[in-house]
Design a protein around this motif. Structure first.
Motif, PDB file in Angstrom:
ATOM      1  N   ALA A   7       0.841  -1.199   0.000  1.00 28.86           N
ATOM      2  CA  ALA A   7       0.000   0.000   0.000  1.00 28.86           C
ATOM      3  C   ALA A   7       0.876   1.248   0.000  1.00 28.86           C
ATOM      4  N   LYS A   8       1.947   1.224   0.782  1.00 31.51           N
ATOM      5  CA  LYS A   8       2.865   2.361   0.811  1.00 31.51           C
ATOM      6  C   LYS A   8       3.547   2.551  -0.541  1.00 31.51           C
ATOM      7  N   LYS A   9       3.967   1.429  -1.162  1.00 31.64           N
ATOM      8  CA  LYS A   9       4.608   1.508  -2.472  1.00 31.64           C
ATOM      9  C   LYS A   9       3.650   2.079  -3.515  1.00 31.64           C
ATOM     10  N   ALA A  10       2.398   1.649  -3.456  1.00 32.79           N
ATOM     11  CA  ALA A  10       1.399   2.138  -4.405  1.00 32.79           C
ATOM     12  C   ALA A  10       1.154   3.634  -4.208  1.00 32.79           C
ATOM     13  N   ALA A  11       1.124   4.068  -2.960  1.00 30.07           N
ATOM     14  CA  ALA A  11       0.916   5.488  -2.674  1.00 30.07           C
ATOM     15  C   ALA A  11       2.097   6.312  -3.182  1.00 30.07           C
ATOM     16  N   LYS A  12       3.313   5.818  -2.976  1.00 31.36           N
ATOM     17  CA  LYS A  12       4.500   6.528  -3.459  1.00 31.36           C
ATOM     18  C   LYS A  12       4.498   6.605  -4.980  1.00 31.36           C
ATOM     19  N   LYS A  13       4.141   5.485  -5.614  1.00 32.50           N
ATOM     20  CA  LYS A  13       4.118   5.443  -7.077  1.00 32.50           C
ATOM     21  C   LYS A  13       3.073   6.417  -7.626  1.00 32.50           C
ATOM     22  N   ALA A  14       1.917   6.486  -6.984  1.00 34.27           N
ATOM     23  CA  ALA A  14       0.854   7.390  -7.426  1.00 34.27           C
ATOM     24  C   ALA A  14       1.287   8.846  -7.249  1.00 34.27           C
ATOM     25  N   ALA A  15       2.008   9.137  -6.179  1.00 31.01           N
ATOM     26  CA  ALA A  15       2.463  10.503  -5.931  1.00 31.01           C
ATOM     27  C   ALA A  15       3.514  10.925  -6.945  1.00 31.01           C
ATOM     28  N   LYS A  16       4.300   9.976  -7.438  1.00 29.39           N
ATOM     29  CA  LYS A  16       5.355  10.288  -8.400  1.00 29.39           C
ATOM     30  C   LYS A  16       4.843  10.412  -9.826  1.00 29.39           C
ATOM     31  N   SER A  17       3.659   9.931 -10.104  1.00 30.37           N
ATOM     32  CA  SER A  17       3.147   9.949 -11.471  1.00 30.37           C
ATOM     33  C   SER A  17       2.907  11.384 -11.930  1.00 30.37           C
ATOM     34  N   PRO A  18       3.137  11.676 -13.207  1.00 32.67           N
ATOM     35  CA  PRO A  18       2.987  13.053 -13.704  1.00 32.67           C
ATOM     36  C   PRO A  18       1.545  13.546 -13.636  1.00 32.67           C
ATOM     37  N   ASP A  19       0.581  12.663 -13.733  1.00 30.88           N
ATOM     38  CA  ASP A  19      -0.822  13.086 -13.666  1.00 30.88           C
ATOM     39  C   ASP A  19      -1.176  13.618 -12.290  1.00 30.88           C
ATOM     40  N   ALA A  20      -0.613  13.040 -11.254  1.00 25.27           N
ATOM     41  CA  ALA A  20      -0.931  13.475  -9.899  1.00 25.27           C
ATOM     42  C   ALA A  20      -0.301  14.830  -9.602  1.00 25.27           C
ATOM     43  N   ALA A  21       0.845  15.136 -10.187  1.00 28.21           N
ATOM     44  CA  ALA A  21       1.548  16.379  -9.892  1.00 28.21           C
ATOM     45  C   ALA A  21       0.990  17.566 -10.680  1.00 28.21           C
ATOM     46  N   ALA A  22       0.353  17.311 -11.821  1.00 30.52           N
ATOM     47  CA  ALA A  22      -0.147  18.395 -12.658  1.00 30.52           C
ATOM     48  C   ALA A  22      -1.387  19.019 -12.033  1.00 30.52           C
ATOM     49  N   PRO A  23      -1.452  20.370 -11.994  1.00 31.67           N
ATOM     50  CA  PRO A  23      -2.639  21.016 -11.454  1.00 31.67           C
ATOM     51  C   PRO A  23      -3.814  20.855 -12.407  1.00 31.67           C
ATOM     52  N   LYS A  24      -4.974  20.851 -11.858  1.00 31.84           N
ATOM     53  CA  LYS A  24      -6.188  20.696 -12.642  1.00 31.84           C
ATOM     54  C   LYS A  24      -6.448  21.974 -13.455  1.00 31.84           C
ATOM     55  N   PRO A  25      -6.942  21.883 -14.691  1.00 33.81           N
ATOM     56  CA  PRO A  25      -7.201  23.075 -15.501  1.00 33.81           C
ATOM     57  C   PRO A  25      -8.188  24.035 -14.847  1.00 33.81           C
ATOM     58  N   ALA A  26      -9.184  23.517 -14.155  1.00 30.02           N
ATOM     59  CA  ALA A  26     -10.161  24.383 -13.507  1.00 30.02           C
ATOM     60  C   ALA A  26      -9.495  25.223 -12.424  1.00 30.02           C
ATOM     61  N   LYS A  27      -8.556  24.636 -11.716  1.00 29.41           N
ATOM     62  CA  LYS A  27      -7.862  25.380 -10.675  1.00 29.41           C
ATOM     63  C   LYS A  27      -6.982  26.469 -11.285  1.00 29.41           C
ATOM     64  N   LYS A  28      -6.352  26.188 -12.422  1.00 32.74           N
ATOM     65  CA  LYS A  28      -5.527  27.182 -13.101  1.00 32.74           C
ATOM     66  C   LYS A  28      -6.372  28.371 -13.527  1.00 32.74           C
ATOM     67  N   ALA A  29      -7.526  28.104 -14.116  1.00 33.07           N
ATOM     68  CA  ALA A  29      -8.399  29.171 -14.582  1.00 33.07           C
ATOM     69  C   ALA A  29      -8.893  30.009 -13.412  1.00 33.07           C
ATOM     70  N   ALA A  30      -9.221  29.371 -12.303  1.00 32.51           N
ATOM     71  CA  ALA A  30      -9.677  30.104 -11.129  1.00 32.51           C
ATOM     72  C   ALA A  30      -8.559  30.971 -10.567  1.00 32.51           C
ATOM     73  N   ALA A  31      -7.337  30.468 -10.586  1.00 33.89           N
ATOM     74  CA  ALA A  31      -6.200  31.239 -10.080  1.00 33.89           C
ATOM     75  C   ALA A  31      -5.930  32.444 -10.976  1.00 33.89           C
ATOM     76  N   LYS A  32      -6.031  32.270 -12.294  1.00 35.91           N
ATOM     77  CA  LYS A  32      -5.818  33.385 -13.214  1.00 35.91           C
ATOM     78  C   LYS A  32      -6.887  34.452 -13.016  1.00 35.91           C
ATOM     79  N   LYS A  33      -8.139  34.020 -12.845  1.00 39.24           N
ATOM     80  CA  LYS A  33      -9.228  34.963 -12.668  1.00 39.24           C
ATOM     81  C   LYS A  33      -9.042  35.750 -11.376  1.00 39.24           C
ATOM     82  N   ALA A  34      -8.619  35.068 -10.312  1.00 36.41           N
ATOM     83  CA  ALA A  34      -8.392  35.740  -9.038  1.00 36.41           C
ATOM     84  C   ALA A  34      -7.263  36.757  -9.156  1.00 36.41           C
TER      85      ALA A  34
END
Length: 83
Positions: A7-34
């Protein structure tokens, strides 16, 4: 015990994946608007007074007609245009 390790290995692997590190587009748009809606600071009275004094000095040195009210209003316009 082995289940915890996998379970720990799976959690580490998920945290390292590029999809998990990329911010969501909706959050980017909200940050730009703010960031765009933050009002710009207006010039202080002291800043306007200094600019009005410089306008007065320029007017007197060039022997131009005018008044202190006109110098003040011109200073407000100049500082407002810089924003």
């Amino acid at each position: 015990m082995a289940a915890k390790k996998t379970a720990k290995k799976a959690a580490k692997k998920a945290a390292k994946s590029p999809d998990a590190a990329a911010p969501k587009p909706a959050k980017k748009a909200a940050a730009k608007k703010a960031a765009k809606t933050v009002p710009k600071a207006r010039p202080s009275t002291d800043e306007i007074a200094k600019a009005a004094y410089l306008n007065y000095r320029r007017r007197i040195e060039n022997d131009l007609p005018g008044s202190h009210e006109g110098d003040w209003l011109e200073a407000e316009r100049q500082l407002g245009a810089e924003e």
